[in-house]
Design a protein around this motif. Structure first.
Motif: not given
Length: 264
Positions: A119-144
């Motif tokens: 359940n863990l991935l190292a990722v871009d910090g700002p993207s992780n902050q924008r995701k917050s606690d969203g699920d797939a209905a509210t947030w998906l990675p910008p890279r399709k």
């Protein structure tokens, strides 16, 4: 996807009672390999690793992340103002899990969930902050190109831990998977120590031999001097301090929750 069909669909439960502390100590060493979970994931996901000497191949000082969420390359440098450039994302957010079944778990189950490499991935910090606690209905990675593997990981995690999805979340996952019908599920795995270059340690300066004093010197303090900030401690030549090892750790704020403060 057969696995998604096996996951119950329910409404989101109230967030009442949620707190990060409900999922145990941040980045606990649940696999007992002698290293905290954050550094385990950094070692797994970063390349060109430089590890801190004397940590048995645990602590990552520097490395390069090919970020799955944005497709960019990020240079990771451990430090008070730089570590947050790379963050560890709970692919199924802890708050989301709390509202979809985890509030009924034991504390041990929640700690295991919060530190599961699946359940863990190292990722871009700002993207992780924008995701917050969203699920797939509210947030998906910008890279399709990452979205198929991202939602597949969410499905794998929710199936493993018996969490449910909302109807909107399930629909969002299906829309993504329609474009990649052969997408498989990740399986997690063990994260091993080492795997990088250990930073060379400068030899200690040679000390001249001094005659023994006729009177015993006063006993040394059990701790280093206490400063107002890590910057002041570093300027005076003190630090770093590690959680559970150095009492000085409790004096300062561990902003990146990596179990280390006052890094130099």
């Amino acid at each position: 996807m057969t696995t998604l069909a096996a996951i119950p669909v329910k409404g989101r439960a109230p967030r009442t009672g949620y707190d990060r502390a409900e999922f145990g100590q941040a980045w606990a060493d649940v696999d007992r390999n002698g290293c905290d979970t954050r550094n385990d994931i950094l070692r797994r996901d970063l390349r060109q690793l430089v590890l801190k000497a004397g940590t048995r191949g645990c602590l990552v000082l520097r490395g390069t992340l090919h970020d799955p969420y944005t497709g960019t390359t990020i240079r990771f440098v451990r430090g008070q103002s730089t570590s947050t450039a790379v963050q560890i994302d709970h692919v199924v957010a802890l708050s989301d899990a709390w509202q979809k079944g985890a509030q009924k778990w034991t504390s041990q189950q929640r700690t295991a969930f919060a530190n599961d490499p699946l359940n863990l991935l190292a990722v871009d910090g700002p993207s992780n902050q924008r995701k917050s606690d969203g699920d797939a209905a509210t947030w998906l990675p910008p890279r399709k190109a990452t979205r198929c593997s991202y939602v597949a990981r969410q499905v794998a995690v929710k199936r493993r831990y018996g969490l449910w999805v909302t109807s909107a979340e399930r629909a969002a996952i299906l829309r993504v998977l329609d474009s990649c019908p052969t997408q498989g599920l990740p399986s997690g795995g063990v994260v091993r120590l080492g795997g990088g270059t250990v930073e060379a340690v400068a030899p200690a300066p040679t000390r001249s031999t001094a005659p023994k004093p006729s009177v015993a010197p006063p006993a040394a303090s059990a701790t280093d001097p206490r400063f107002g900030t890590c910057r002041e401690a570093n300027a005076a030549g003190y630090g770093p301090y590690r959680r559970g090892v150095d009492p000085e750790y409790d004096w300062y704020q561990d902003r990146d929750h990596d179990g280390l403060v006052c890094e130099r």
